[in-house]
Design an enzyme around this catalytic site. Structure first.
Site, short mmCIF file in Angstrom:
data_model
loop_
_atom_site.label_atom_id
_atom_site.label_comp_id
_atom_site.label_asym_id
_atom_site.label_seq_id
_atom_site.Cartn_x
_atom_site.Cartn_y
_atom_site.Cartn_z
N LYS A 156 -4.19 5.66 -9.71
CA LYS A 156 -4.48 4.84 -8.53
C LYS A 156 -5.95 4.95 -8.19
CE LYS A 156 -3.37 5.87 -4.14
NZ LYS A 156 -2.58 6.03 -2.90
N ALA A 200 -6.07 13.63 8.19
CA ALA A 200 -7.18 14.28 7.49
C ALA A 200 -7.03 14.09 5.98
CB ALA A 200 -7.23 15.76 7.84
#
Length: 327
Positions: free
Chosen positions: A68, A225
């Site tokens: 990806k 995060a």
């Protein structure tokens, strides 16, 4: 040999449900814990306004492999009218290296990230959890709510983000969609205090949740995060909780724990488990009334397993465009 199957977002959206993605991501975490996966940590290119991540993976037992390529550019929506996060997934035949499919990864990223929190909540939240606090009201908050609705009996949710109209619209839409009360509130504290499950989906670089706001027995999915220096939870909260991560290499570099790890106040021995270890029973899940935190950074194996399911469905239903890159 047929060519490479090209799949756009509108073609893959109806091929699998969130319930199936939650199941696929649980399988992915399990495979990683069983050392069935070859997966280097995601690599970053940093630009002035954002970054690009490269995420390869090979699952040996199922012969699924791919990569990806995903960006995060927070100023995209207001400056360019395109999404903050966009991605492409390429699936490879491990035997030959042939590109079997190239598909939109933006929707897959949203879904599998939501699903990761669904899996963690299934194993780490109290079974009777029914109130939910959501920080952030963007696309990922929508995916989180969709996934959590699959694994818990939500009676009430509270949502906060900085823009009043955004959180109000989110609450109205979600209430109508799911049939339970979703309330837009005026502060982070109002959203998370006394919630059974909390989910954070912000790009914050300073903590937005204080330790004193979180009750014993709460489960937190820390999803925002995803790069160095980002942090949503007060360090004191992390130190007082049972922390479960997806991957040490990624979480210590760019997950919720990255700041206290870099400051040497949190060490690898302070991490209870990887989520896959909890799933396979190697490590314990929730015990008693402790606070549990799932630090999600997103693993390439989640993308590849989910994309593999989409590819199979697309082939079965004759969806997509066959394209020969080598012509």
């Amino acid at each position: 040999m047929s060519g490479t199957l090209l799949l756009k977002q509108s073609e893959i959206k109806n091929l699998i449900t969130m319930k199936e993605v939650v199941s696929a991501v649980e399988t992915a975490f399990k495979a990683f814990a069983q050392r069935d996966v070859q997966m280097p940590p995601k690599d970053y290119l940093f630009f002035h306004e954002g970054d690009l991540r490269i995420m390869p993976c090979y699952v040996r037992s199922t012969e699924e492999a791919g990569v990806k390529c995903v960006n995060v550019h927070p100023k995209n929506p207001q400056n360019h009218n395109i999404p903050t996060v966009m991605a492409i997934i390429e699936l490879i035949n491990p035997e030959t290296g042939f590109p079997m499919a190239v598909m939109d990864g933006t929707w897959v990223t949203d879904m599998r990230t939501g699903a990761a929190a669904g899996v963690a909540t299934k194993y780490l939240a109290r079974p009777d959890s029914e109130t939910l606090g959501i920080i952030g009201a963007g696309k990922q908050a929508c995916a989180q709510l969709m996934a959590l609705n699959e694994v818990m009996n939500i009676k009430k949710a509270r949502v906060y983000c900085r823009t009043c109209s955004t959180r109000t619209n989110f609450a109205k839409t979600a209430s109508e969609l799911y049939g339970f009360d979703v309330e837009a509130v005026d502060s982070v504290e109002d959203a998370v205090r006394d919630a059974d499950v909390v989910v954070t989906t912000t790009p914050s670089r300073k903590p937005v949740i204080k330790a004193e706001w979180i009750s014993p027995g709460t489960h937190i999915n820390a999803m925002g995060a995803d790069a160095p220096t980002k942090q949503e939870l007060e360090t004191r909260l992390l130190l007082n909780s049972k922390i479960v991560i997806d991957s040490w290499d990624q979480a210590s570099h760019s997950g919720e724990i990255n700041v206290p790890v870099s400051q040497k106040v949190l060490k690898q021995k302070d991490i209870h488990a990887k989520i896959g270890e909890v799933i396979i029973g190697k490590k314990s899940g929730r015990e008693d009334n402790e606070i549990t935190i799932f630090d999600s950074t997103g693993l390439a194996v989640q993308d590849v397993v989910t994309a593999g399911m989409i590819y199979k469905r697309a082939k079965e239903q004759n969806i997509g465009t066959d394209f020969n890159f080598m012509e």
